[in-house]
Motif scaffolding. Structure first.
Motif, mmCIF file in Angstrom:
data_model
loop_
_atom_site.group_PDB
_atom_site.id
_atom_site.type_symbol
_atom_site.label_atom_id
_atom_site.label_comp_id
_atom_site.label_asym_id
_atom_site.label_seq_id
_atom_site.Cartn_x
_atom_site.Cartn_y
_atom_site.Cartn_z
ATOM 1 N N ARG A 1 -35.788 21.235 50.894
ATOM 2 C CA ARG A 1 -34.513 21.457 51.551
ATOM 3 C C ARG A 1 -33.430 21.628 50.483
ATOM 4 O O ARG A 1 -33.570 21.142 49.359
ATOM 5 N N SER A 2 -32.354 22.324 50.844
ATOM 6 C CA SER A 2 -31.212 22.529 49.940
ATOM 7 C C SER A 2 -29.928 22.202 50.686
ATOM 8 O O SER A 2 -29.204 23.088 51.147
ATOM 9 N N GLY A 3 -29.677 20.924 50.845
ATOM 10 C CA GLY A 3 -28.444 20.487 51.486
ATOM 11 C C GLY A 3 -28.478 20.451 53.000
ATOM 12 O O GLY A 3 -27.558 19.958 53.623
ATOM 13 N N GLY A 4 -29.511 20.999 53.636
ATOM 14 C CA GLY A 4 -29.594 20.976 55.088
ATOM 15 C C GLY A 4 -30.844 20.247 55.537
ATOM 16 O O GLY A 4 -31.264 19.266 54.943
ATOM 17 N N ALA A 5 -31.443 20.758 56.622
ATOM 18 C CA ALA A 5 -32.648 20.133 57.158
ATOM 19 C C ALA A 5 -33.859 20.494 56.309
ATOM 20 O O ALA A 5 -33.854 21.464 55.547
ATOM 21 N N TRP A 6 -34.916 19.720 56.465
ATOM 22 C CA TRP A 6 -36.157 19.998 55.767
ATOM 23 C C TRP A 6 -36.830 21.232 56.351
ATOM 24 O O TRP A 6 -36.745 21.498 57.553
ATOM 25 N N SER A 7 -37.505 21.979 55.509
ATOM 26 C CA SER A 7 -38.345 23.071 56.003
ATOM 27 C C SER A 7 -39.574 22.473 56.656
ATOM 28 O O SER A 7 -39.792 21.258 56.612
ATOM 29 N N GLY A 8 -40.395 23.306 57.277
ATOM 30 C CA GLY A 8 -41.648 22.817 57.815
ATOM 31 C C GLY A 8 -42.620 22.485 56.704
ATOM 32 O O GLY A 8 -42.445 22.890 55.545
ATOM 33 N N TRP A 9 -43.658 21.735 57.074
ATOM 34 C CA TRP A 9 -44.700 21.416 56.096
ATOM 35 C C TRP A 9 -45.598 22.629 55.906
ATOM 36 O O TRP A 9 -46.038 23.260 56.873
ATOM 37 N N PHE A 10 -45.854 22.970 54.655
ATOM 38 C CA PHE A 10 -46.714 24.106 54.345
ATOM 39 C C PHE A 10 -47.982 23.597 53.666
ATOM 40 O O PHE A 10 -47.938 22.752 52.775
ATOM 41 N N ALA A 11 -49.128 24.140 54.123
ATOM 42 C CA ALA A 11 -50.404 23.840 53.502
ATOM 43 C C ALA A 11 -50.898 25.106 52.821
ATOM 44 O O ALA A 11 -50.880 26.186 53.403
ATOM 45 N N GLY A 12 -51.345 25.047 51.635
ATOM 46 C CA GLY A 12 -51.827 26.219 50.926
ATOM 47 C C GLY A 12 -52.612 25.807 49.718
ATOM 48 O O GLY A 12 -52.755 24.640 49.397
ATOM 49 N N GLY A 13 -53.215 26.825 49.084
ATOM 50 C CA GLY A 13 -54.000 26.539 47.894
ATOM 51 C C GLY A 13 -55.478 26.590 48.173
ATOM 52 O O GLY A 13 -55.941 26.435 49.304
ATOM 53 N N VAL A 14 -56.231 26.849 47.144
ATOM 54 C CA VAL A 14 -57.684 26.944 47.242
ATOM 55 C C VAL A 14 -58.289 25.554 47.147
ATOM 56 O O VAL A 14 -57.985 24.800 46.238
ATOM 57 N N VAL A 15 -59.135 25.245 48.114
ATOM 58 C CA VAL A 15 -59.814 23.966 48.124
ATOM 59 C C VAL A 15 -61.141 24.055 47.377
ATOM 60 O O VAL A 15 -61.507 23.174 46.604
ATOM 61 N N ASP A 16 -61.882 25.195 47.574
ATOM 62 C CA ASP A 16 -63.201 25.336 46.963
ATOM 63 C C ASP A 16 -63.510 26.816 46.795
ATOM 64 O O ASP A 16 -63.150 27.643 47.644
ATOM 65 N N SER A 17 -64.161 27.156 45.714
ATOM 66 C CA SER A 17 -64.582 28.538 45.472
ATOM 67 C C SER A 17 -65.843 28.496 44.636
ATOM 68 O O SER A 17 -65.863 27.889 43.560
ATOM 69 N N ALA A 18 -66.916 29.160 45.136
ATOM 70 C CA ALA A 18 -68.191 29.091 44.425
ATOM 71 C C ALA A 18 -69.087 30.248 44.870
ATOM 72 O O ALA A 18 -68.747 31.033 45.769
ATOM 73 N N GLY A 19 -70.233 30.355 44.223
ATOM 74 C CA GLY A 19 -71.217 31.380 44.581
ATOM 75 C C GLY A 19 -72.616 30.809 44.582
ATOM 76 O O GLY A 19 -72.873 29.776 43.961
ATOM 77 N N ASN A 20 -73.533 31.491 45.301
ATOM 78 C CA ASN A 20 -74.933 31.086 45.320
ATOM 79 C C ASN A 20 -75.782 32.324 45.556
ATOM 80 O O ASN A 20 -75.283 33.457 45.456
ATOM 81 N N ALA A 21 -77.029 32.138 45.882
ATOM 82 C CA ALA A 21 -77.948 33.270 46.053
ATOM 83 C C ALA A 21 -77.558 34.164 47.227
ATOM 84 O O ALA A 21 -77.941 35.344 47.271
ATOM 85 N N ASN A 22 -76.758 33.622 48.147
ATOM 86 C CA ASN A 22 -76.371 34.411 49.320
ATOM 87 C C ASN A 22 -75.084 35.192 49.105
ATOM 88 O O ASN A 22 -74.750 36.066 49.921
ATOM 89 N N GLY A 23 -74.312 34.879 48.069
ATOM 90 C CA GLY A 23 -73.053 35.567 47.837
ATOM 91 C C GLY A 23 -71.995 34.582 47.322
ATOM 92 O O GLY A 23 -72.321 33.553 46.733
ATOM 93 N N ARG B 1 -62.612 28.816 50.028
ATOM 94 C CA ARG B 1 -62.039 28.031 51.122
ATOM 95 C C ARG B 1 -60.586 27.707 50.785
ATOM 96 O O ARG B 1 -60.287 27.249 49.667
ATOM 97 N N HIS B 2 -59.678 27.914 51.732
ATOM 98 C CA HIS B 2 -58.249 27.651 51.546
ATOM 99 C C HIS B 2 -57.861 26.345 52.220
ATOM 100 O O HIS B 2 -58.519 25.881 53.154
ATOM 101 N N GLN B 3 -56.767 25.786 51.751
ATOM 102 C CA GLN B 3 -56.323 24.495 52.254
ATOM 103 C C GLN B 3 -56.000 24.534 53.734
ATOM 104 O O GLN B 3 -56.147 23.530 54.440
ATOM 105 N N ASP B 4 -55.550 25.690 54.230
ATOM 106 C CA ASP B 4 -55.202 25.756 55.655
ATOM 107 C C ASP B 4 -56.408 25.926 56.560
ATOM 108 O O ASP B 4 -56.272 26.082 57.783
#
Length: 436
Positions: free
Chosen positions: A325-347, A351-354
């Motif tokens: 926030r900048s002097g007023g009310a709070w913005s909403g809560w935002f979820a983001g970012g990569v939680v997991d990223s990997a590969g295996n024999a299938n491809g 996975r994202h935080q949301d």
């Protein structure tokens, strides 16, 4: 031959003198005054109205009445004759003033208090020799300086700010510690291992009273008082942080309402527990850790929220939320970012935080039937799951790929030519859905 003694002027009994007792008694009266002499006072400028027999006073300058012209003499009241008799002192005579409790001695300049006549010594050694530098020297197991009724001050004076006024402590005549004003008007404490090199351990600024520790400080006990935090969330300016302050080195203090906008939340880490009254966190969160930071007082605030446990959809343990926030009310809560990223024999998958999950893989179809594939990572369900395909080959325009029997973990894939016959070809698949 004189009729009186040369010192006290006592009358002699003369040969063939009649009434010798008169002369003898007169001498006794003078001795009664002069032996162990005392006077009542020495500041009375007029004779008392009703003096007692034998009353004695020292006559001060400017006395009046019967005392006029008898300055510095001892006035004695003779009750038998009702007259004042005056005795003129000689140098060296002593008396004691009862009103002052002081002893006096008569000198060529008049009566002087005995302690005012003590000589000034160029040097004084008590049980040891004094010298030109140490003009007062004392050899003793102890030295006592005490009060004379109230307090007592020991003064060590210096001529200029650049001089030294200090106490020097020695071992075998070699300096080991010095306390005082050493070369400046700031108070300092210095120590030395050899009497040559001194290090300043403490200095107190004469103007501000602030204490400086040039060599640092080691504290083996507890530091307490108003200079230290009163609680883990105490943000009083200038106080020392204790272990556990805002969650550093200990349990984070519990936050109440995390979404207040009056700037009252001090920057730091806070514990969040809705069961204990915490509020204002992301929807569905039960417990977590809140990091609150402020750019300016009352405005420019940001929060990061790390989820420990939650009950709502789309809010899993370990997810990170943020808002600002900048002097007023709070913005909403935002979820983001990569939680997991990997590969295996299938491809590969990401996975994202949301909750969004994307899988991509390459599959070769067969002519004998459908090719069963497994996603690189399973989806939570087929709801909202989308798979798109493309053919990797020179005859792509005449080939139609198809997917059937899709589940949360995989699907069947086929490719057909323009004659509706299955063919073997390389197919690229991208699947998007949710992983929680």
């Amino acid at each position: 031959m004189s009729d009186t003694s040369p010192i006290l002027q006592l009358p002699y009994i003369l040969p063939s003198q009649a009434q010798k007792h008169v002369t003898h008694n007169e001498a006794l009266r003078l001795l009664d005054v002069l032996v162990q002499p005392t006077v009542l006072d020495r500041d009375r400028t007029a004779p008392p109205a009703s003096p007692a027999a034998g009353a004695r006073h020292l006559v001060p300058a400017g006395a009046s009445g019967a005392w006029a012209g008898h300055t510095d003499e001892i006035a004695v009241w003779e009750a038998e004759t009702a007259v004042w008799r005056f005795l003129a002192p000689q140098p060296g005579w002593q008396t004691f003033v009862l009103a002052e409790g002081a002893g006096l001695v008569f000198t060529v300049t008049g009566w002087q208090t005995l302690n005012q006549l003590a000589p000034e010594f160029a040097s004084l050694g008590i049980s040891t020799a004094a010298d030109e530098t140490n003009r007062l020297a004392v050899a003793s197991s102890a030295t006592l300086l005490t009060h004379s009724g109230e307090g007592h001050q020991l003064k060590v004076n210096k001529a200029a700010a650049g001089d030294t006024a200090s106490l020097l402590f020695q071992t075998g005549w070699s300096g080991r510690a010095e306390i005082g004003l050493a070369g400046s008007d700031d108070l300092s404490v210095k120590v030395s291992p050899d009497g040559d090199t001194f290090r300043t351990a403490l200095r107190v600024d004469r103007g501000t009273g602030r204490v400086m520790l040039p060599q640092g400080m080691t504290v083996t006990g507890s530091v307490t008082g108003t200079a230290v935090q009163a609680s883990a969330a105490d943000a009083t300016a200038g106080r020392l942080l204790a272990v556990g302050a805002f969650g550093l080195g200990g349990t984070a203090p519990l936050i109440g309402n995390a979404e207040v906008t009056d700037g009252s939340i001090a920057p730091g880490f806070y514990g969040y527990d809705s069961a204990q009254g915490s509020s204002g966190g992301p929807s569905g969160v039960q417990c977590g850790i809140l990091l609150h930071q402020s750019r300016t007082s009352g405005a420019g605030e940001v929060q990061l929220f790390l989820v420990e446990s939650a009950a709502g959809a789309g809010c899993l343990p370990g997810i990170l939320f943020s808002r600002a926030r900048s002097g007023g009310a709070w913005s909403g809560w935002f979820a983001g970012g990569v939680v997991d990223s990997a590969g295996n024999a299938n491809g590969r998958y990401i996975r994202h935080q949301d909750g969004t999950q994307t899988c991509w893989q390459s599959v070769t179809t067969v002519t004998s039937g459908e090719a069963a594939i497994t996603f690189p990572a399973p989806f939570s369900s087929t709801s909202g799951l989308i798979t798109t395909m493309g053919v990797n080959g020179t005859a792509a325009s005449s080939i139609c790929p198809r997917i059937t029997a899709r589940t949360a973990t995989g699907a069947n894939v086929s490719a057909f030519n323009t004659s509706n016959a299955r063919i073997a070809v390389r197919v690229e698949l991208i699947s998007m859905g949710r992983w929680y």
